[in-house]
Scaffold this motif. Structure first.
Motif, PDB file in Angstrom:
ATOM      1  N   MET A  48      34.378  18.918  49.904  1.00  0.00           N
ATOM      2  CA  MET A  48      34.055  20.187  49.214  1.00  0.00           C
ATOM      3  C   MET A  48      32.676  19.710  49.414  1.00  0.00           C
ATOM      4  O   MET A  48      31.862  18.922  48.797  1.00  0.00           O
ATOM      5  CB  MET A  48      34.311  20.305  47.590  1.00  0.00           C
ATOM      6  CG  MET A  48      33.576  21.378  47.245  1.00  0.00           C
ATOM      7  SD  MET A  48      34.507  21.744  45.245  1.00  0.00           S
ATOM      8  CE  MET A  48      35.718  22.044  45.458  1.00  0.00           C
ATOM      9  N   ARG A  49      31.824  21.377  50.076  1.00  0.00           N
ATOM     10  CA  ARG A  49      30.443  20.901  50.272  1.00  0.00           C
ATOM     11  C   ARG A  49      29.579  20.744  48.675  1.00  0.00           C
ATOM     12  O   ARG A  49      29.648  21.001  47.657  1.00  0.00           O
ATOM     13  CB  ARG A  49      29.524  22.312  50.430  1.00  0.00           C
ATOM     14  CG  ARG A  49      31.182  22.144  52.556  1.00  0.00           C
ATOM     15  CD  ARG A  49      30.178  23.857  53.293  1.00  0.00           C
ATOM     16  NE  ARG A  49      30.511  24.799  52.755  1.00  0.00           N
ATOM     17  CZ  ARG A  49      30.082  25.676  53.171  1.00  0.00           C
ATOM     18  NH1 ARG A  49      29.319  26.283  54.339  1.00  0.00           N
ATOM     19  NH2 ARG A  49      30.887  26.957  52.495  1.00  0.00           N
ATOM     20  N   SER A  50      28.146  20.511  49.666  1.00  0.00           N
ATOM     21  CA  SER A  50      27.625  20.518  47.550  1.00  0.00           C
ATOM     22  C   SER A  50      27.091  22.026  47.329  1.00  0.00           C
ATOM     23  O   SER A  50      27.299  21.894  45.862  1.00  0.00           O
ATOM     24  CB  SER A  50      26.001  19.609  48.103  1.00  0.00           C
ATOM     25  OG  SER A  50      26.499  18.956  48.676  1.00  0.00           O
ATOM     26  N   THR A  51      26.704  23.152  47.993  1.00  0.00           N
ATOM     27  CA  THR A  51      26.804  24.522  46.924  1.00  0.00           C
ATOM     28  C   THR A  51      27.822  24.657  46.605  1.00  0.00           C
ATOM     29  O   THR A  51      27.858  25.741  45.430  1.00  0.00           O
ATOM     30  CB  THR A  51      26.784  25.948  48.294  1.00  0.00           C
ATOM     31  OG1 THR A  51      27.965  25.076  49.422  1.00  0.00           O
ATOM     32  CG2 THR A  51      25.271  24.833  48.789  1.00  0.00           C
ATOM     33  N   THR A  52      29.426  24.836  47.050  1.00  0.00           N
ATOM     34  CA  THR A  52      30.509  25.143  46.289  1.00  0.00           C
ATOM     35  C   THR A  52      30.848  24.158  45.507  1.00  0.00           C
ATOM     36  O   THR A  52      31.503  24.934  44.135  1.00  0.00           O
ATOM     37  CB  THR A  52      31.474  24.756  47.429  1.00  0.00           C
ATOM     38  OG1 THR A  52      31.669  25.596  48.609  1.00  0.00           O
ATOM     39  CG2 THR A  52      33.350  25.367  47.050  1.00  0.00           C
ATOM     40  N   LEU A  53      30.773  22.997  45.359  1.00  0.00           N
ATOM     41  CA  LEU A  53      30.845  22.168  43.728  1.00  0.00           C
ATOM     42  C   LEU A  53      29.685  22.595  42.822  1.00  0.00           C
ATOM     43  O   LEU A  53      30.570  23.061  42.170  1.00  0.00           O
ATOM     44  CB  LEU A  53      30.280  21.266  44.502  1.00  0.00           C
ATOM     45  CG  LEU A  53      30.862  19.533  42.864  1.00  0.00           C
ATOM     46  CD1 LEU A  53      31.603  19.641  42.613  1.00  0.00           C
ATOM     47  CD2 LEU A  53      30.421  18.676  43.704  1.00  0.00           C
ATOM     48  N   LEU A  54      27.855  23.339  43.422  1.00  0.00           N
ATOM     49  CA  LEU A  54      27.505  23.337  42.595  1.00  0.00           C
ATOM     50  C   LEU A  54      27.657  24.889  41.960  1.00  0.00           C
ATOM     51  O   LEU A  54      28.006  25.430  40.992  1.00  0.00           O
ATOM     52  CB  LEU A  54      26.159  23.653  42.618  1.00  0.00           C
ATOM     53  CG  LEU A  54      25.302  22.454  43.719  1.00  0.00           C
ATOM     54  CD1 LEU A  54      24.139  22.558  44.572  1.00  0.00           C
ATOM     55  CD2 LEU A  54      25.205  21.646  41.801  1.00  0.00           C
ATOM     56  N   ALA A  55      28.291  25.979  42.463  1.00  0.00           N
ATOM     57  CA  ALA A  55      29.199  27.146  42.268  1.00  0.00           C
ATOM     58  C   ALA A  55      30.244  27.079  41.166  1.00  0.00           C
ATOM     59  O   ALA A  55      30.226  27.701  40.892  1.00  0.00           O
ATOM     60  CB  ALA A  55      28.914  27.766  43.641  1.00  0.00           C
ATOM     61  N   LEU A  56      30.910  26.243  41.220  1.00  0.00           N
ATOM     62  CA  LEU A  56      32.179  25.678  41.160  1.00  0.00           C
ATOM     63  C   LEU A  56      32.235  25.023  39.725  1.00  0.00           C
ATOM     64  O   LEU A  56      32.100  25.437  37.906  1.00  0.00           O
ATOM     65  CB  LEU A  56      33.086  24.877  41.670  1.00  0.00           C
ATOM     66  CG  LEU A  56      34.378  24.601  40.982  1.00  0.00           C
ATOM     67  CD1 LEU A  56      35.162  25.820  40.632  1.00  0.00           C
ATOM     68  CD2 LEU A  56      35.460  23.602  41.794  1.00  0.00           C
ATOM     69  N   LEU A  57      30.585  24.016  39.095  1.00  0.00           N
ATOM     70  CA  LEU A  57      30.625  23.395  38.393  1.00  0.00           C
ATOM     71  C   LEU A  57      29.863  25.220  37.408  1.00  0.00           C
ATOM     72  O   LEU A  57      29.356  25.342  36.062  1.00  0.00           O
ATOM     73  CB  LEU A  57      29.520  22.575  38.161  1.00  0.00           C
ATOM     74  CG  LEU A  57      28.406  21.883  36.959  1.00  0.00           C
ATOM     75  CD1 LEU A  57      29.663  20.953  36.519  1.00  0.00           C
ATOM     76  CD2 LEU A  57      27.126  21.769  37.847  1.00  0.00           C
ATOM     77  N   ALA A  58      28.726  25.701  38.100  1.00  0.00           N
ATOM     78  CA  ALA A  58      28.395  26.867  37.409  1.00  0.00           C
ATOM     79  C   ALA A  58      29.246  27.776  37.064  1.00  0.00           C
ATOM     80  O   ALA A  58      28.593  27.811  35.558  1.00  0.00           O
ATOM     81  CB  ALA A  58      27.219  27.248  38.400  1.00  0.00           C
ATOM     82  N   LEU A  59      30.088  28.156  37.560  1.00  0.00           N
ATOM     83  CA  LEU A  59      31.540  28.521  36.844  1.00  0.00           C
ATOM     84  C   LEU A  59      32.183  28.247  35.879  1.00  0.00           C
ATOM     85  O   LEU A  59      32.171  29.109  34.367  1.00  0.00           O
ATOM     86  CB  LEU A  59      32.291  29.120  38.263  1.00  0.00           C
ATOM     87  CG  LEU A  59      33.783  29.821  37.734  1.00  0.00           C
ATOM     88  CD1 LEU A  59      32.896  31.289  36.930  1.00  0.00           C
ATOM     89  CD2 LEU A  59      34.737  29.965  38.842  1.00  0.00           C
ATOM     90  N   VAL A  60      32.147  27.275  35.598  1.00  0.00           N
ATOM     91  CA  VAL A  60      32.857  26.651  34.971  1.00  0.00           C
ATOM     92  C   VAL A  60      32.046  26.486  33.286  1.00  0.00           C
ATOM     93  O   VAL A  60      32.743  26.547  32.076  1.00  0.00           O
ATOM     94  CB  VAL A  60      32.992  25.358  35.046  1.00  0.00           C
ATOM     95  CG1 VAL A  60      33.989  24.026  33.468  1.00  0.00           C
ATOM     96  CG2 VAL A  60      34.581  24.517  35.866  1.00  0.00           C
ATOM     97  N   LEU A  61      30.612  26.138  33.967  1.00  0.00           N
ATOM     98  CA  LEU A  61      30.022  25.931  32.133  1.00  0.00           C
ATOM     99  C   LEU A  61      29.417  27.557  32.213  1.00  0.00           C
ATOM    100  O   LEU A  61      29.720  27.303  30.418  1.00  0.00           O
ATOM    101  CB  LEU A  61      28.711  25.613  32.462  1.00  0.00           C
ATOM    102  CG  LEU A  61      28.548  24.425  33.462  1.00  0.00           C
ATOM    103  CD1 LEU A  61      26.738  23.186  33.247  1.00  0.00           C
ATOM    104  CD2 LEU A  61      28.791  22.729  31.520  1.00  0.00           C
ATOM    105  N   LEU A  62      29.564  28.152  32.590  1.00  0.00           N
ATOM    106  CA  LEU A  62      29.810  30.220  32.315  1.00  0.00           C
ATOM    107  C   LEU A  62      31.098  30.365  31.353  1.00  0.00           C
ATOM    108  O   LEU A  62      31.115  30.615  30.314  1.00  0.00           O
ATOM    109  CB  LEU A  62      29.493  30.599  33.523  1.00  0.00           C
ATOM    110  CG  LEU A  62      29.530  32.591  33.262  1.00  0.00           C
ATOM    111  CD1 LEU A  62      28.573  32.341  32.226  1.00  0.00           C
ATOM    112  CD2 LEU A  62      29.496  33.616  34.188  1.00  0.00           C
ATOM    113  N   TYR A  63      32.400  29.824  31.816  1.00  0.00           N
ATOM    114  CA  TYR A  63      33.189  29.977  31.353  1.00  0.00           C
ATOM    115  C   TYR A  63      33.559  28.992  29.489  1.00  0.00           C
ATOM    116  O   TYR A  63      33.889  29.920  28.376  1.00  0.00           O
ATOM    117  CB  TYR A  63      33.605  28.984  32.545  1.00  0.00           C
ATOM    118  CG  TYR A  63      35.619  29.473  32.066  1.00  0.00           C
ATOM    119  CD1 TYR A  63      36.926  30.681  31.936  1.00  0.00           C
ATOM    120  CD2 TYR A  63      36.529  28.669  30.582  1.00  0.00           C
ATOM    121  CE1 TYR A  63      37.091  31.530  31.317  1.00  0.00           C
ATOM    122  CE2 TYR A  63      37.909  28.941  30.703  1.00  0.00           C
ATOM    123  CZ  TYR A  63      38.322  29.895  30.640  1.00  0.00           C
ATOM    124  OH  TYR A  63      39.388  30.550  30.352  1.00  0.00           O
TER     125      TYR A  63
END
Length: 395
Positions: free
Chosen positions: A1-16
């Protein structure tokens, strides 16, 4: 998994998480404040009715009661009718051990001794992997049984000439519906009747249990009215089957995603092959069209052959001034560049054959000149027979 995808997923989980925190705060904080006000009013009422009890003594008593409730004590067992009640009988202890290895951990009963906590550490380290292996095996068997039953239904739909894509969708929906009926709705009805819960509380307990959240506010078999020793072990076996079903659902989703990924890769490979084939075809056509515009030296000299008259042909061998030029090995072109000039040379040779049949014998180059590898050897042949002609010449 690329770093951008991982950061986007982390941001989505934090927002959730933040959105969930705001919703739970808005829903539960008013109820908590209301409970605090009721406790304060009850305390003030008790102190007014019993002036002999001080505020400090009442606070100490409330703290002791809270600690006792946290340790598993039940205020209803202080009466004489429940004097033999224990939260650590064999059935309850079996259920507690099951909540450890299933990682549910309701929390309504907790360990209070150091020896029990030390044993729980090693017990969980061994039991959780063991239960994971059992869960995988049971989930595989359970999923195979459900899919085998659904395959018969698929055969019936296929006999009715239903589209295969629609049959796959129907089979997936049936798989989910049958599992929810067996492991969610039916246990919820049982808990609704046995535990004297509301329908929402029963469904809430089922979902919280099968998702291994396990808050502990609702636990099957924790009430004093339930006196059967086999009730909680049966609940644990339901938990085993329910978790296995959810594991099989997750496995099915993973397999489906894997198949979709393989099909996508195969389609992309087909597109890549088609693109390569199209590129090769276009390149070949462009090379074929561009070949006559820049022909090799033999093509420029061949149209000059019909110029001499027919009577010049018997005067010995044809002059070979152009042979050394052809004998020079050209720079190695590509395979496609070699094929198209040879076809043009063959066409010129055929045109010269038709002219010779009409009565004009033209000096033709040997057929071997069509292929550049053999044309380099042809110019050397006239030099070899020239030596034995003059036999008297000194060596």
């Amino acid at each position: 998994m690329r770093s951008t995808t991982l950061l986007a997923l982390l941001a989505l989980v934090l927002l959730y998480l933040v959105s969930g925190a705001l919703v739970f705060q808005a829903l539960e904080q008013p109820s908590e404040q209301h409970a605090q006000r009721e406790l304060r009013d009850a305390r003030e009422k008790f102190l007014s009715n019993h002036p002999c009890v001080s505020d400090w003594e009442l606070g100490v008593f409330i703290k002791e009661v809270a600690d006792a409730l946290g340790g598993g004590a039940n205020p209803d067992t202080n009466s004489t009718s429940h004097s033999n009640y224990s939260a650590w009988d064999l059935g309850s202890a079996f259920f507690f051990s099951g909540t450890i290895i299933t990682t549910i951990g309701y929390g309504n009963v907790a360990l209070r001794t150091d020896a029990g906590r030390l044993f729980c550490i090693f017990y969980a380290l061994v039991g959780i992997p063991l239960f994971g292996i059992l869960l995988a095996g049971v989930g595989d068997r359970l999923g195979s049984s459900l899919r085998r039953g659904i395959s018969h239904i698929e055969a019936i739909f296929l006999k009715w000439h239903v589209a295969p894509e629609l049959v796959r969708i129907l089979s997936a929906v049936l798989f989910l519906l049958i599992g929810c009926l067996l492991f969610v709705l039916t246990p919820a009805i049982v808990f609704y009747c046995v535990e004297d819960w509301s329908k929402l509380e029963a469904i809430y307990f089922v979902v919280v249990t099968l998702t291994t959240v396990g808050f502990g506010d609702y636990v099957a078999g924790a009430s004093l009215n339930q006196k059967s020793a086999a009730y909680q072990p049966l609940v644990w076996f339901w938990i085993l089957l329910g978790l296995a079903y959810f594991a099989s659902v997750l496995t099915t989703i993973g397999n489906w995603l894997r198949v979709v990924s393989r099909r996508t890769r195969a389609e992309m490979g087909g597109f890549t092959a088609q693109a390569a084939s199209w590129t090769g075809t276009v390149t070949a056509r462009v090379t074929q069209r561009g070949g006559p515009t820049a022909p090799p030296p033999p093509e420029k000299e061949r149209p000059l052959l019909p110029a001499p008259p027919c009577s010049v042909e018997p005067a010995g061998r044809p002059p070979a001034p152009a042979a050394p030029a052809k004998a020079e090995p050209p720079s190695p072109p590509t395979a496609s560049a070699l094929d198209y000039p040879s076809e043009n040379l063959a066409f010129i040779d055929e045109s010269s054959d038709t002219q010779s049949e009409r009565g004009c014998a033209l000096p033709r180059a040997p057929r071997g000149r069509r292929r550049p590898p053999t044309s380099s050897k042809k110019p050397e042949r006239p030099r070899r027979p020239g030596r034995p002609r003059d036999k008297d010449a000194p060596v």
